[in-house]
Design a protein around this motif. Structure first.
Motif, PDB file in Angstrom:
ATOM      1  N   GLY A 172       0.858  -1.179  -0.111  1.00  0.00           N
ATOM      2  CA  GLY A 172      -0.098  -0.130  -0.236  1.00  0.00           C
ATOM      3  C   GLY A 172       0.914   1.269  -0.059  1.00  0.00           C
ATOM      4  O   GLY A 172       1.979   1.193   0.063  1.00  0.00           O
ATOM      5  N   ARG A 173       0.217   2.556   0.020  1.00  0.00           N
ATOM      6  CA  ARG A 173       0.829   3.485  -0.306  1.00  0.00           C
ATOM      7  C   ARG A 173       1.013   4.335   1.260  1.00  0.00           C
ATOM      8  O   ARG A 173       1.650   5.266   1.337  1.00  0.00           O
ATOM      9  CB  ARG A 173      -0.040   4.490  -1.054  1.00  0.00           C
ATOM     10  N   GLU A 174       0.500   3.746   2.226  1.00  0.00           N
ATOM     11  CA  GLU A 174       0.715   4.399   3.542  1.00  0.00           C
ATOM     12  C   GLU A 174       1.153   3.292   4.387  1.00  0.00           C
ATOM     13  O   GLU A 174       0.817   2.031   4.230  1.00  0.00           O
ATOM     14  CB  GLU A 174      -0.606   4.819   4.262  1.00  0.00           C
ATOM     15  N   GLY A 175       1.734   3.452   5.488  1.00  0.00           N
ATOM     16  CA  GLY A 175       2.346   2.542   6.680  1.00  0.00           C
ATOM     17  C   GLY A 175       1.298   2.127   7.169  1.00  0.00           C
ATOM     18  O   GLY A 175       0.292   2.474   7.362  1.00  0.00           O
ATOM     19  N   VAL A 176       1.613   0.724   7.722  1.00  0.00           N
ATOM     20  CA  VAL A 176       0.662  -0.115   8.468  1.00  0.00           C
ATOM     21  C   VAL A 176       1.050  -0.277  10.039  1.00  0.00           C
ATOM     22  O   VAL A 176       2.220  -0.567  10.260  1.00  0.00           O
ATOM     23  CB  VAL A 176       0.472  -1.551   7.627  1.00  0.00           C
ATOM     24  N   PRO A 177       0.361   0.085  11.025  1.00  0.00           N
ATOM     25  CA  PRO A 177       0.809   0.075  12.288  1.00  0.00           C
ATOM     26  C   PRO A 177       0.757  -1.380  12.533  1.00  0.00           C
ATOM     27  O   PRO A 177       0.089  -2.398  12.370  1.00  0.00           O
ATOM     28  CB  PRO A 177      -0.241   0.823  13.329  1.00  0.00           C
ATOM     29  N   LEU A 178       1.989  -1.691  13.357  1.00  0.00           N
ATOM     30  CA  LEU A 178       2.360  -3.153  13.994  1.00  0.00           C
ATOM     31  C   LEU A 178       2.660  -2.753  15.085  1.00  0.00           C
ATOM     32  O   LEU A 178       3.227  -1.763  15.769  1.00  0.00           O
ATOM     33  CB  LEU A 178       3.336  -3.727  13.290  1.00  0.00           C
ATOM     34  N   ASN A 179       2.407  -3.848  16.268  1.00  0.00           N
ATOM     35  CA  ASN A 179       2.684  -3.484  17.438  1.00  0.00           C
ATOM     36  C   ASN A 179       3.831  -4.523  18.031  1.00  0.00           C
ATOM     37  O   ASN A 179       3.737  -4.927  19.310  1.00  0.00           O
ATOM     38  CB  ASN A 179       1.512  -3.666  18.457  1.00  0.00           C
ATOM     39  N   ASN A 232       9.403   1.413  15.419  1.00  0.00           N
ATOM     40  CA  ASN A 232       8.560   2.278  16.025  1.00  0.00           C
ATOM     41  C   ASN A 232       7.161   1.975  15.795  1.00  0.00           C
ATOM     42  O   ASN A 232       6.305   2.856  15.946  1.00  0.00           O
ATOM     43  CB  ASN A 232       8.844   3.532  15.423  1.00  0.00           C
ATOM     44  N   GLY A 233       6.921   0.631  15.340  1.00  0.00           N
ATOM     45  CA  GLY A 233       5.550   0.203  15.348  1.00  0.00           C
ATOM     46  C   GLY A 233       4.889   0.302  14.037  1.00  0.00           C
ATOM     47  O   GLY A 233       3.589   0.190  13.972  1.00  0.00           O
ATOM     48  N   VAL A 234       5.533   0.485  12.863  1.00  0.00           N
ATOM     49  CA  VAL A 234       4.927   0.885  11.583  1.00  0.00           C
ATOM     50  C   VAL A 234       5.597   0.003  10.706  1.00  0.00           C
ATOM     51  O   VAL A 234       6.811   0.038  10.442  1.00  0.00           O
ATOM     52  CB  VAL A 234       5.189   2.266  11.081  1.00  0.00           C
ATOM     53  N   LEU A 235       4.639  -0.832   9.788  1.00  0.00           N
ATOM     54  CA  LEU A 235       5.467  -1.463   8.407  1.00  0.00           C
ATOM     55  C   LEU A 235       5.193  -0.699   7.427  1.00  0.00           C
ATOM     56  O   LEU A 235       4.260  -0.055   6.887  1.00  0.00           O
ATOM     57  CB  LEU A 235       4.501  -2.807   8.252  1.00  0.00           C
ATOM     58  N   PRO A 236       6.400   0.160   6.805  1.00  0.00           N
ATOM     59  CA  PRO A 236       6.323   1.335   5.890  1.00  0.00           C
ATOM     60  C   PRO A 236       5.419   0.889   4.365  1.00  0.00           C
ATOM     61  O   PRO A 236       5.500  -0.185   4.320  1.00  0.00           O
ATOM     62  CB  PRO A 236       7.750   1.536   5.450  1.00  0.00           C
ATOM     63  N   ALA A 237       5.072   2.024   4.001  1.00  0.00           N
ATOM     64  CA  ALA A 237       4.563   1.790   2.615  1.00  0.00           C
ATOM     65  C   ALA A 237       5.443   1.119   1.771  1.00  0.00           C
ATOM     66  O   ALA A 237       6.969   1.328   1.767  1.00  0.00           O
ATOM     67  CB  ALA A 237       3.947   3.158   2.059  1.00  0.00           C
ATOM     68  N   ARG A 238       5.053   0.308   0.775  1.00  0.00           N
ATOM     69  CA  ARG A 238       5.929  -0.204  -0.312  1.00  0.00           C
ATOM     70  C   ARG A 238       6.969  -0.900   0.292  1.00  0.00           C
ATOM     71  O   ARG A 238       8.154  -0.947  -0.176  1.00  0.00           O
ATOM     72  CB  ARG A 238       6.463   0.855  -1.490  1.00  0.00           C
ATOM     73  N   SER A 239       7.097  -1.791   1.425  1.00  0.00           N
ATOM     74  CA  SER A 239       7.984  -2.578   1.839  1.00  0.00           C
ATOM     75  C   SER A 239       7.801  -4.018   2.013  1.00  0.00           C
ATOM     76  O   SER A 239       6.523  -4.393   1.981  1.00  0.00           O
ATOM     77  CB  SER A 239       8.185  -1.943   3.344  1.00  0.00           C
ATOM     78  N   CYS A 240       8.984  -4.706   2.273  1.00  0.00           N
ATOM     79  CA  CYS A 240       9.109  -6.042   2.675  1.00  0.00           C
ATOM     80  C   CYS A 240      10.015  -6.197   3.413  1.00  0.00           C
ATOM     81  O   CYS A 240      11.230  -5.870   3.149  1.00  0.00           O
ATOM     82  CB  CYS A 240       9.142  -6.818   1.481  1.00  0.00           C
ATOM     83  N   VAL A 241       9.964  -6.882   4.697  1.00  0.00           N
ATOM     84  CA  VAL A 241      10.953  -7.175   5.782  1.00  0.00           C
ATOM     85  C   VAL A 241      10.812  -8.638   6.218  1.00  0.00           C
ATOM     86  O   VAL A 241       9.683  -9.150   6.405  1.00  0.00           O
ATOM     87  CB  VAL A 241      10.789  -6.317   7.022  1.00  0.00           C
ATOM     88  N   ALA A 242      12.148  -9.289   6.190  1.00  0.00           N
ATOM     89  CA  ALA A 242      12.254 -10.810   6.417  1.00  0.00           C
ATOM     90  C   ALA A 242      13.095 -10.823   7.657  1.00  0.00           C
ATOM     91  O   ALA A 242      13.924 -10.014   7.930  1.00  0.00           O
ATOM     92  CB  ALA A 242      12.725 -11.355   5.439  1.00  0.00           C
ATOM     93  N   TRP A 243      12.540 -11.516   8.623  1.00  0.00           N
ATOM     94  CA  TRP A 243      13.395 -12.176   9.791  1.00  0.00           C
ATOM     95  C   TRP A 243      13.143 -13.378  10.310  1.00  0.00           C
ATOM     96  O   TRP A 243      12.130 -14.161   9.813  1.00  0.00           O
ATOM     97  CB  TRP A 243      12.937 -10.864  11.067  1.00  0.00           C
ATOM     98  N   LEU A 244      14.498 -13.819  10.873  1.00  0.00           N
ATOM     99  CA  LEU A 244      14.200 -15.080  11.324  1.00  0.00           C
ATOM    100  C   LEU A 244      14.398 -15.135  12.871  1.00  0.00           C
ATOM    101  O   LEU A 244      15.079 -14.151  13.465  1.00  0.00           O
ATOM    102  CB  LEU A 244      15.580 -16.067  10.974  1.00  0.00           C
ATOM    103  N   THR A 245      13.572 -16.019  13.714  1.00  0.00           N
ATOM    104  CA  THR A 245      13.429 -16.175  15.092  1.00  0.00           C
ATOM    105  C   THR A 245      13.558 -17.620  15.476  1.00  0.00           C
ATOM    106  O   THR A 245      12.904 -18.305  14.637  1.00  0.00           O
ATOM    107  CB  THR A 245      12.497 -15.430  15.625  1.00  0.00           C
ATOM    108  N   GLY A 246      13.973 -17.930  16.683  1.00  0.00           N
ATOM    109  CA  GLY A 246      13.847 -19.170  17.085  1.00  0.00           C
ATOM    110  C   GLY A 246      12.248 -19.535  17.869  1.00  0.00           C
ATOM    111  O   GLY A 246      12.112 -20.855  18.213  1.00  0.00           O
ATOM    112  N   ASP A 247      11.621 -18.616  17.903  1.00  0.00           N
ATOM    113  CA  ASP A 247      10.344 -18.730  18.577  1.00  0.00           C
ATOM    114  C   ASP A 247       9.397 -18.407  17.772  1.00  0.00           C
ATOM    115  O   ASP A 247       9.618 -17.253  16.848  1.00  0.00           O
ATOM    116  CB  ASP A 247      10.209 -17.995  19.870  1.00  0.00           C
TER     117      ASP A 247
END
Length: 641
Positions: free
Chosen positions: A578-585, A606-621
């Protein structure tokens, strides 16, 4: 690399065909060739030679050789000739036709067939056993558009450095004319002569193996092309005349001669040419699921123990049952169509089936494989499409943003970058494609952010050329953009050589400016995949995908998807088109391994998934995602048991 003719460790391969021209040893110092031909609609057949000889030296040809009927429509003959001999079959004293199992047509599909010695090529990388399927990153290409086998070979080191692990060649089977996509082939055993010789094709595959690259070939078993196919003249039972395809009569897969013809073709490419896998075009149009399983059984029974060979389907029916035991994967059109609608807003043609809630369909793709698993599909006249697929491994699906079909079947062959109004959104979707545990596929020059079209091209002449050109323009009349006949007239003529030239990537592959930026993006994502994900993908399984909505309940073009990897680590991909950031907690509690745009992690912190973004992370839980009060979960796809 040392000369293959002088390497004592090199090996030579031949698939012994039960039909066609097969070298059968020597007698009295002269090579011998056995000819075998199925012509159940004929009373008499002769082999007619155009060159002499055991050396193919152009001397006086042998006299026509009568073939002996051996029952059930088969004819056989033995001749004192060897490699280089040119021949045809003369049916019932009249028409002369090429061998349907010809290994090479040096003068094209209307010329004579050539006797070859498959063992003439000495393989340098005979130790190559392929790669496990979960390591696969596919790069689809058109051999002719890249300058033939030599042109493709020259690009292989750069592709290996990019992070590609397999190239997939659009069909090589011989078709009429110098240029074409290859899906109108008529001689399925003969590599197209305009691309180079059979030994040069083997050299390309051998070179790829030396670089650690698999090589797949696209095979077309559901129809033959309209020009140069003589099978109906001498083998009418080869076809079902009660079934028509959009491309002509359909092969009759209930006949064992037909089944054997195609099974041997698959084995021929995999054994004699050492291809690492097949992509079976339009398997739904074959209309014979038992034969597809038989094909898979034949292949796996004949391939050497320990060798990795992969079978991939294109199947509009989303038949999950074929992926349970017999085929490695299917091209996932559902993934492409949902992403395409999200990126472009298009909603005509087959995109109608994805226009409603495309982000939900994408979430189901990531969580369960197919978006359509038996639901009614608007683009299929409201008929049910697909089967449940959540039980399949994630690697059973090939995901792509572009391929030859999705670009070239457009009227003007536009690349996705031309259709998407935001490079950041395209990069975010590309990151999802390259980092999902599904198998990614790229289309040639995509890694450079190419905007060059890939258009439909052929080299037909006469009435057939007119029919193809006008028929293609009529296909688009139902689309709003082409309701004006004058606009349809501007659709490129497939037979114009300029259409082929416009679709051929530049020979200059310098990496600078915009091209360098895009290439670096692809290379970075694929490096993350290779180092951090691929070693953990063997038994990866989806944990679900969450679609986000605003406070009024409307879908946002955003989701979060998770997978448990082989070692128990959790991969999370958060996508916002999307064109706007999406709040995440929820701050990622593992390691962020990829982000686009740059510093997207800072905003997530800061609690926001930015517009036009993709973020990948790895965690053990397994992360327990909580969403801000002004955005809530309205749709969640959980894998079904």
């Amino acid at each position: 690399m040392s000369s293959p003719m002088h390497d004592p460790h090199a090996r030579r391969y031949m698939h012994c065909l039960p039909f066609g021209a097969q070298l059968s040893g020597a007698a009295r110092g002269k090579p011998q060739t056995r000819f075998r031909f199925w012509a159940p609609s004929c009373q008499a057949v002769q082999v007619v030679f155009e060159t002499a000889s055991d050396a193919g030296d152009g001397g006086a040809p042998f006299a026509p050789l009568d073939m002996t009927p051996t029952g059930n429509g088969w004819f056989e003959a033995q001749a004192p000739c060897g490699p280089g001999t040119l021949y045809r079959y003369r049916i019932d004293g009249g028409q002369e036709v090429p061998d349907p199992a010809s290994r090479f047509q040096p003068q094209g599909v209307h010329g004579p067939s050539a006797v070859l010695d498959p063992r003439a090529y000495a393989w340098q990388h005979a130790h190559w056993m392929g790669r496990p399927w979960e390591e696969t990153v596919i790069y689809e290409l058109h051999v002719g558009a890249l300058g033939g086998y030599g042109g493709v070979s020259a690009r292989l080191p750069a592709l290996a450095e990019l992070g590609v692990t397999a190239i997939e060649l659009m069909p090589l089977n011989d078709y009429p004319g110098e240029r074409g996509w290859g899906y109108d082939g008529v001689l399925l055993y003969a590599p197209h002569a305009a691309y180079g010789t059979p030994d040069e094709l083997k050299g390309l595959i051998d070179t790829a193996h030396g670089l650690g690259l698999q090589v797949f070939i696209d095979v077309v078993y559901n129809h033959f092309g309209p020009d140069g196919n003589w099978l109906g003249e001498y083998a009418k039972p080869f076809f079902r005349h009660d079934v028509k395809t959009p491309w002509g009569v359909a092969p009759d897969f209930d006949r064992f001669e037909v089944r054997d013809f195609f099974c041997d073709n698959a084995l021929y490419w995999l054994t004699e040419y050492r291809f690492d896998g097949l992509r079976i075009d339009a398997a739904h149009a074959i209309g014979n699921a038992p034969w597809l399983r038989e094909l898979s059984d034949h292949v796996h029974a004949r391939i050497e123990t320990g060798r990795h060979v992969h079978l991939v389907l294109e199947n509009d029916r989303n038949a999950a049952n074929l992926l349970e035991t017999h085929f490695d994967a299917q091209w996932n059109d559902d993934a492409h169509h949902a992403l395409h609608v999200l990126l472009t807003g298009e909603n005509e043609g087959y995109y109608r089936s994805y226009a409603a809630h495309p982000i939900r369909k994408l979430a189901r793709v990531l969580a369960e494989g197919f978006a359509y698993q038996g639901e009614a599909s608007p683009a299929h006249a409201g008929q049910p499409r697909g089967e449940p697929s959540a039980h399949l491994p994630t690697s059973a699906f090939v995901v792509f943003l572009q391929n030859h079909d999705q670009i070239g079947n457009r009227a003007f062959g536009e690349r996705l970058r031309k259709l998407c109004d935001d490079d950041d959104a395209l990069r975010a979707a590309t990151a999802l494609q390259l980092l999902t545990p599904q198998i990614p596929l790229l289309f040639m020059d995509e890694e450079y952010g190419s905007t060059q079209p890939f258009q439909y091209f052929t080299a037909y002449t006469g009435d057939l050329a007119d029919a193809v050109r006008e028929g293609r323009r009529r296909e688009f009349a139902a689309f709003s953009a082409f309701s004006d006949p004058a606009r349809r007239e501007r659709i490129p003529d497939p037979n114009d050589v300029r259409t082929f030239a416009n679709s051929s990537p530049p020979l200059d592959t310098r990496q600078d400016g915009d091209r360098l930026e895009w290439m670096h993006f692809y290379k970075s994502a694929l490096a993350v995949r290779a180092r951090l994900l691929t070693p953990r993908l063997r038994r990866a399984n989806a944990l679900g995908a969450t679609v986000l909505a605003d406070d009024t309940g409307n879908d946002l073009a955003a989701l979060v998807a998770r997978w448990r990897l082989d070692d128990g680590a959790i991969l999370t991909l958060a996508l916002n088109l999307g064109r706007e950031g999406v709040p995440l907690n929820h701050e990622p509690d593992g390691m962020v391994v990829f982000e686009t745009p740059a510093r997207a992690r800072d905003r997530i912190d800061n609690g926001v998934l930015p517009a036009r973004s993709c973020v990948a992370w790895l965690t053990g839980d397994v992360p327990d995602y909580a969403i801000h009060h002004d955005a809530r979960v309205v749709h969640r796809v959980e894998p079904q048991a």
